[in-house]
Design an enzyme around this catalytic site. Structure first.
Site, PDB file in Angstrom:
ATOM      1  N   ASN A 102     -75.052 -52.083  -4.987  1.00 51.92           N
ATOM      2  CA  ASN A 102     -75.137 -51.087  -3.916  1.00 51.92           C
ATOM      3  C   ASN A 102     -73.787 -50.399  -3.745  1.00 51.92           C
ATOM      4  OD1 ASN A 102     -74.340 -53.647  -2.895  1.00 51.92           O
ATOM      5  ND2 ASN A 102     -74.960 -53.143  -0.819  1.00 51.92           N
ATOM      6  N   GLU A 143     -72.108 -48.000  -0.999  1.00 50.80           N
ATOM      7  CA  GLU A 143     -72.270 -47.414   0.345  1.00 50.80           C
ATOM      8  C   GLU A 143     -71.379 -46.190   0.518  1.00 50.80           C
ATOM      9  OE1 GLU A 143     -71.745 -50.725   3.053  1.00 50.80           O
ATOM     10  OE2 GLU A 143     -73.718 -51.527   2.505  1.00 50.80           O
ATOM     11  N   CYS A 186     -78.827 -48.055  -3.015  1.00 47.87           N
ATOM     12  CA  CYS A 186     -79.160 -49.472  -3.165  1.00 47.87           C
ATOM     13  C   CYS A 186     -78.888 -49.914  -4.609  1.00 47.87           C
ATOM     14  CB  CYS A 186     -80.639 -49.708  -2.870  1.00 47.87           C
ATOM     15  SG  CYS A 186     -81.084 -49.696  -1.126  1.00 47.87           S
ATOM     16  N   GLU A 198     -80.796 -51.587  -6.695  1.00 47.37           N
ATOM     17  CA  GLU A 198     -81.911 -51.340  -7.624  1.00 47.37           C
ATOM     18  C   GLU A 198     -81.909 -49.888  -8.074  1.00 47.37           C
ATOM     19  OE1 GLU A 198     -81.908 -52.655  -4.632  1.00 47.37           O
ATOM     20  OE2 GLU A 198     -83.575 -54.015  -4.286  1.00 47.37           O
ATOM     21  N   CYS A 236     -85.969 -53.341  -0.649  1.00 47.91           N
ATOM     22  CA  CYS A 236     -86.498 -52.455   0.394  1.00 47.91           C
ATOM     23  C   CYS A 236     -87.665 -51.638  -0.173  1.00 47.91           C
ATOM     24  CB  CYS A 236     -85.401 -51.544   0.935  1.00 47.91           C
ATOM     25  SG  CYS A 236     -84.920 -50.204  -0.171  1.00 47.91           S
ATOM     26  N   CYS A 242     -86.831 -48.969  -2.788  1.00 47.95           N
ATOM     27  CA  CYS A 242     -86.520 -49.526  -4.117  1.00 47.95           C
ATOM     28  C   CYS A 242     -87.782 -50.000  -4.823  1.00 47.95           C
ATOM     29  CB  CYS A 242     -85.498 -50.643  -3.989  1.00 47.95           C
ATOM     30  SG  CYS A 242     -83.867 -49.965  -3.627  1.00 47.95           S
TER      31      CYS A 242
HETATM   32  N1  THU Z   1     -79.651 -52.848  -0.151  1.00 42.40           N
HETATM   33  C1  THU Z   1     -79.860 -52.827  -1.501  1.00 42.40           C
HETATM   34  O1  THU Z   1     -78.938 -52.604  -2.290  1.00 42.40           O
HETATM   35  N2  THU Z   1     -81.127 -53.068  -1.965  1.00 42.40           N
HETATM   36  C2  THU Z   1     -82.200 -53.324  -1.162  1.00 42.40           C
HETATM   37  O2  THU Z   1     -83.301 -53.439  -1.665  1.00 42.40           O
HETATM   38  C3  THU Z   1     -82.011 -53.502   0.278  1.00 42.40           C
HETATM   39  C4  THU Z   1     -80.686 -53.107   0.824  1.00 42.40           C
HETATM   40  C5  THU Z   1     -78.304 -52.552   0.355  1.00 42.40           C
HETATM   41  C6  THU Z   1     -78.191 -51.255   1.097  1.00 42.40           C
HETATM   42  C7  THU Z   1     -76.949 -51.485   1.934  1.00 42.40           C
HETATM   43  O3  THU Z   1     -75.798 -51.166   1.153  1.00 42.40           O
HETATM   44  C8  THU Z   1     -76.968 -52.988   2.196  1.00 42.40           C
HETATM   45  O4  THU Z   1     -77.884 -53.531   1.268  1.00 42.40           O
HETATM   46  C9  THU Z   1     -77.381 -53.373   3.597  1.00 42.40           C
HETATM   47  O5  THU Z   1     -78.552 -52.741   3.957  1.00 42.40           O
END
Ligand code: THU
Length: 129
Positions: free
Chosen positions: A43, A45, A54, A56, A90, A93
């Site tokens: 991920n 940000e 994210c 994925e 999520c 994803c």
């Molecule tokens: N996140 C992911 O990388 N993949 C997911 O399927 C769920 C959430 C990340 C997004 C954000 O950077 C952190 O997790 C907290 O939400």
């Protein structure tokens, strides 16, 4: 090592490169493409939170932009998750994984617990054109 073990290890390793200064929640993903290549992502940000990517999505973009069009399996490692229930991909994803026909999804935390699902279980009746 099984295919699942290898992908989970690659996802865990990728999570160490996560850029997650805002949430502190590091995620790594590893996708096994049709030719046997493993592509990883973490991920990434952004100060403008919704702009974040994210793990994925990063891994799939990595694979697709190298010409891959089918993903056999994907591992997702949430190394800061308190529980396996808090480590599932999520909804967005799940849809991204569905675009490239992912069959199996391995979900894991730092603890070593791994759950295996089909994408159909995680995203029944996903949208396809
Ligand atoms: N996140 C992911 O990388 N993949 C997911 O399927 C769920 C959430 C990340 C997004 C954000 O950077 C952190 O997790 C907290 O939400």
């Amino acid at each position: 090592m099984t295919r699942a073990d290898e992908l989970v290890a690659a996802a865990r390793e990728a999570a160490l490169s996560a850029y997650a200064p805002y949430s502190g929640f590091r995620v790594g993903a590893a996708v096994l493409a049709e030719d046997g290549t493993v592509f990883t992502g973490a991920n990434v940000e952004n100060a403008s939170y919704p702009v974040s990517s994210c793990a994925e999505a990063t891994a799939v973009a990595h694979a697709a932009s190298q010409g891959m069009r089918r993903i056999i399996a994907t591992a997702v490692a949430c190394i800061d998750a308190d529980s396996i229930e808090g480590a599932y991909p999520c909804g967005r994803c799940r849809q991204i994984l569905s675009e490239f026909d992912t069959e199996d999804v391995y979900v894991t935390t730092a603890t070593g617990e791994v759950r295996t699902h089909t994408l159909d279980e995680l995203l029944p009746h996903g949208f396809k054109l």
